[in-house]
Design a protein around this motif. Structure first.
Motif, PDB file in Angstrom:
ATOM      1  N   ARG A   1      73.574  30.113  32.124  1.00  0.00           N
ATOM      2  CA  ARG A   1      71.977  30.043  30.689  1.00  0.00           C
ATOM      3  C   ARG A   1      72.283  31.666  29.660  1.00  0.00           C
ATOM      4  O   ARG A   1      72.278  32.424  30.437  1.00  0.00           O
ATOM      5  CB  ARG A   1      71.436  30.838  32.494  1.00  0.00           C
ATOM      6  CG  ARG A   1      69.899  30.084  31.517  1.00  0.00           C
ATOM      7  CD  ARG A   1      68.863  30.380  32.500  1.00  0.00           C
ATOM      8  NE  ARG A   1      68.950  31.095  33.509  1.00  0.00           N
ATOM      9  CZ  ARG A   1      68.466  32.337  33.489  1.00  0.00           C
ATOM     10  NH1 ARG A   1      67.674  32.602  31.931  1.00  0.00           N
ATOM     11  NH2 ARG A   1      68.370  33.545  34.461  1.00  0.00           N
TER      12      ARG A   1
ATOM     13  N   VAL B   1      71.575  26.297  28.932  1.00  0.00           N
ATOM     14  CA  VAL B   1      72.884  25.851  30.088  1.00  0.00           C
ATOM     15  C   VAL B   1      73.492  25.271  29.548  1.00  0.00           C
ATOM     16  O   VAL B   1      74.004  24.265  29.134  1.00  0.00           O
ATOM     17  CB  VAL B   1      72.493  25.735  31.361  1.00  0.00           C
ATOM     18  CG1 VAL B   1      73.544  25.389  32.825  1.00  0.00           C
ATOM     19  CG2 VAL B   1      71.192  25.759  31.957  1.00  0.00           C
TER      20      VAL B   1
ATOM     21  N   GLN C   1      71.706  19.636  36.950  1.00  0.00           N
ATOM     22  CA  GLN C   1      71.413  19.698  38.127  1.00  0.00           C
ATOM     23  C   GLN C   1      71.686  18.742  39.102  1.00  0.00           C
ATOM     24  O   GLN C   1      72.011  18.747  40.496  1.00  0.00           O
ATOM     25  CB  GLN C   1      70.123  20.470  38.206  1.00  0.00           C
ATOM     26  CG  GLN C   1      68.820  19.718  37.885  1.00  0.00           C
ATOM     27  CD  GLN C   1      67.922  20.112  37.171  1.00  0.00           C
ATOM     28  OE1 GLN C   1      69.493  20.166  35.807  1.00  0.00           O
ATOM     29  NE2 GLN C   1      67.261  20.070  36.743  1.00  0.00           N
TER      30      GLN C   1
ATOM     31  N   THR D   1      74.273  24.311  39.437  1.00  0.00           N
ATOM     32  CA  THR D   1      73.828  25.200  38.633  1.00  0.00           C
ATOM     33  C   THR D   1      72.410  25.100  39.107  1.00  0.00           C
ATOM     34  O   THR D   1      71.495  25.539  37.341  1.00  0.00           O
ATOM     35  CB  THR D   1      73.869  24.005  37.277  1.00  0.00           C
ATOM     36  OG1 THR D   1      73.590  22.449  37.402  1.00  0.00           O
ATOM     37  CG2 THR D   1      75.356  24.145  37.048  1.00  0.00           C
TER      38      THR D   1
ATOM     39  N   GLY E   1      78.568  24.629  29.582  1.00  0.00           N
ATOM     40  CA  GLY E   1      79.368  24.977  31.049  1.00  0.00           C
ATOM     41  C   GLY E   1      81.057  24.925  30.534  1.00  0.00           C
ATOM     42  O   GLY E   1      80.388  24.033  29.862  1.00  0.00           O
TER      43      GLY E   1
ATOM     44  N   PHE F   1      79.272  27.271  34.411  1.00  0.00           N
ATOM     45  CA  PHE F   1      78.066  27.277  34.167  1.00  0.00           C
ATOM     46  C   PHE F   1      77.737  28.871  33.270  1.00  0.00           C
ATOM     47  O   PHE F   1      77.291  29.544  34.453  1.00  0.00           O
ATOM     48  CB  PHE F   1      77.247  26.475  34.689  1.00  0.00           C
ATOM     49  CG  PHE F   1      77.586  25.150  34.265  1.00  0.00           C
ATOM     50  CD1 PHE F   1      77.639  24.578  33.856  1.00  0.00           C
ATOM     51  CD2 PHE F   1      78.390  25.182  35.876  1.00  0.00           C
ATOM     52  CE1 PHE F   1      78.109  22.738  34.038  1.00  0.00           C
ATOM     53  CE2 PHE F   1      78.934  23.500  36.501  1.00  0.00           C
ATOM     54  CZ  PHE F   1      78.569  22.980  35.281  1.00  0.00           C
TER      55      PHE F   1
END
Length: 607
Positions: free
Chosen positions: A291, A304, A254, A260, A306, A289
């Motif tokens: 979750r 997460v 993040q 994100t 991506g 991305f």
């Protein structure tokens, strides 16, 4: 320098319109194509990311199913409850063969272990993986694992539940190839016939191998990012940024990709970003991305995941299209220029004929070329030219006469016919330049009427105007033809005397002016005397500029008027008087300008 004509300007205008139209269309097509490619790449990435996440979850579920299969075997509970790992055990050996088979067919498995509840969580069956293949850990190297969370937490679970550990780096001693690798552990309790938990089965998974298998069909230019529920990178193209928590320097997803944050706050399930629309958040990339929860839902475990693709690769097709668009724009621009020239020449040819007639308005041959017989707007305009020519010719003589009159009014006083201030200043500046060139002198006399205000108030403005006209006539009679007299305004007149005689003649001329203005003048049967006060300034003694000469003469006039009307005074004498006054106030002897010079005389009023 020849200025561009209407044909050229119109050609350029029309060509610019064509070029701008084709360029704008190409520009819009190029940028729309770029945006479409980026959006399509984002959707494709998001689909691939979701598919990769589903595969990851499905793989975890499959591994969980393997754990349940191994834990539900009857011999597993028997070995876990009765075996102490010390001597030979047939049931244990059969389990070892099954565990070995699972390890052979699942390359992502780093370890499979059966751990008893007794003996402090002693490992009864354990298979590791090393560089040479499978390794069965024998009795002397089996370890007690009761202190690890994947053992004591799993022992608290009900049979059939799956324990999912956090993804971490394996630092357990003697784990062979698992040492230092990112590891995910799945475990489940082993229960006997009465439902009592007697041990656990644990499978250690090599996360890197698992992801490599899952992403085997992804394009090679895709970059994979994986973070745990706290945001720590577990997979990153730059390996130095992974498992930062294990090295004491956390690198969070993040922080690296601010888009994100909603995923970790669990307010969104997926995000897209691209360097075209969000250059700060996805510089040079297209990012997707998602979750993805995994394992036991009650543990709120999620990752997460991506995928990223270089923006240049996405836009490579747009760049090719851009080159084609540039070629098309150039072709259409040349075509637009050619058509614009043809259209402009066809449109402006009659206008050129009209322009030639307008510039040769009084030439008969130019009027013969006009398209007078045309019935369109050009013909109407040509006939209007013909009428205008006749009307303008008749007005030219009147216009010239008016122009001469306006020039005279602009430079002369309407009442007296004398030059006004503007014309006088122009003559004075020219005279100063000529005097400076010849090294000669000139004098300016500022004449102010003494009793004009009383005459104006007593007899009225009409009589005052006649008095001013009479004064102007008398001034011209007194002066030579070479001298210039002008009216500045109101009751103020100014006289310019040029040549070598100006220095000596100025006082005499001032005396004659005062004498003639002190003579009675008879207006409308009324006799009156005007009188005048005069200030004199000389070039170059008093000043070298026209404005200063005029101001100095004005100052000398006011000094003469304050000392008694009907007098003249030179500016030089005014300065001497001021110096004398300053010396007397300071208690010092007065000396004229220039040491040893004889004291000059004060100006005496003359009647």
């Amino acid at each position: 320098m020849i200025r561009p004509g209407l044909t050229f300007k119109l050609s350029v205008l029309l060509a610019c319109i064509g070029v701008l139209a084709s360029g704008a269309t190409g520009y819009y097509a190029y940028h729309a194509n770029r945006a479409m490619l980026v959006n399509e790449a984002g959707r494709s990435l998001l689909t691939s990311t979701e598919l990769l996440g589903q595969r990851f979850s499905a793989s975890i579920d499959d591994i969980g199913a393997d754990v349940l299969v191994l834990a539900s075997m009857p011999s597993t509970a028997k070995v876990a409850q009765t075996d102490d790992g010390a001597g030979p055990n047939v049931a244990r050996e059969r389990l070892a063969q099954v565990y070995s088979s699972f390890m052979v067919h699942h390359l992502e498995y780093l370890q499979i272990r059966l751990i008893t509840r007794q003996h402090y969580g002693l490992e009864l069956v354990r298979f590791d993986r090393d560089s040479d293949g499978l390794v069965r850990v024998e009795r002397g190297n089996l370890q007690e694992k009761g202190q690890f969370a994947y053992v004591f937490d799993t022992l608290t679970f009900a049979p059939g539940r799956i324990y999912t550990s956090p993804i971490s780096v394996n630092h357990e001693y003697g784990t062979h190839a698992a040492q230092g690798k990112p590891t995910l552990r799945l475990g489940t309790p082993v229960s006997n016939a009465s439902g009592e938990v007697v041990g656990v089965v644990v499978i250690d998974i090599d996360l890197a191998v698992l992801l490599k298998r899952l992403q085997s069909d992804l394009p090679s230019d895709y970059q994979v990012y994986l973070a745990n529920e706290w945001g720590d990178f577990l997979v990153h193209p730059d390996a130095s940024k992974t498992f930062g928590f294990d090295r004491g320097r956390r690198v969070l997803m993040q922080d690296s990709f601010s888009v994100t944050r909603p995923l970790f706050e669990q307010s969104q399930g997926e995000v897209l970003a691209n360097g075209l629309a969000q250059p700060r958040q996805a510089a040079g990339q297209v990012l997707a991305f998602v979750r993805r929860p995994f394992g036991d839902l009650e543990g709120n475990r999620f990752i997460v995941l991506g995928l990223a693709k270089p923006l240049d690769d996405v836009l490579s097709g747009a760049n090719l299209l851009g080159n084609q668009i540039v070629r098309m724009v150039l072709i259409f621009s040349v075509l637009a220029l050619f058509l614009a020239i043809l259209f402009a020449r066809a449109l402006t040819k009659p206008l050129h004929i009209l322009a030639h007639a307008a510039t040769h308005l009084f030439a008969e041959h130019a009027m013969h070329t006009l398209p007078l017989n045309r019935t369109d707007e050009i013909g109407v305009l040509a006939r209007c030219f013909e009428r205008l020519r006749r009307e303008i010719k008749s007005q030219m003589d009147v216009l010239h006469a008016k122009q001469r009159e306006l020039v005279h009014l602009a430079t002369h006083d309407v009442l007296t016919g004398l030059p006004n201030r503007v014309l006088f200043m122009e003559k004075l500046e020219n005279a100063i330049e000529e005097a400076a060139r010849r090294q000669e002198c000139l004098a300016v006399l500022f004449v102010d009427l003494d009793r004009f205000k009383q005459i104006n108030d007593q007899f009225g403005h009409s009589v005052g105007d006649k008095v001013l006209a009479a004064v102007a006539r008398r001034l011209k009679q007194v002066l030579c033809s070479a001298d210039v007299v002008a009216r500045l305004g109101g009751d103020e007149f100014i006289v310019l005397i040029e040549g070598p005689r100006s220095q000596e003649a100025a006082p005499a001329i001032a005396s004659r002016i005062m004498a003639t203005l002190n003579e009675e003048v008879r207006i409308d049967g009324q006799s009156m005397t005007v009188g005048a006060s005069i200030g004199i300034s000389q070039f170059p003694d008093d000043s070298g500029t026209a404005e200063e000469l005029l101001l100095n003469a004005d100052a000398a006039m006011y000094a003469a008027k304050s000392g008694g009307r009907c007098a003249y005074l030179r500016y030089h004498d005014v300065l001497e008087a001021r110096r004398r006054e300053q010396a007397e106030q300071a208690g010092q002897p007065y000396m004229r300008a220039g040491e040893g010079a004889p004291e000059g005389h004060e100006a005496e009023p003359t009647a």
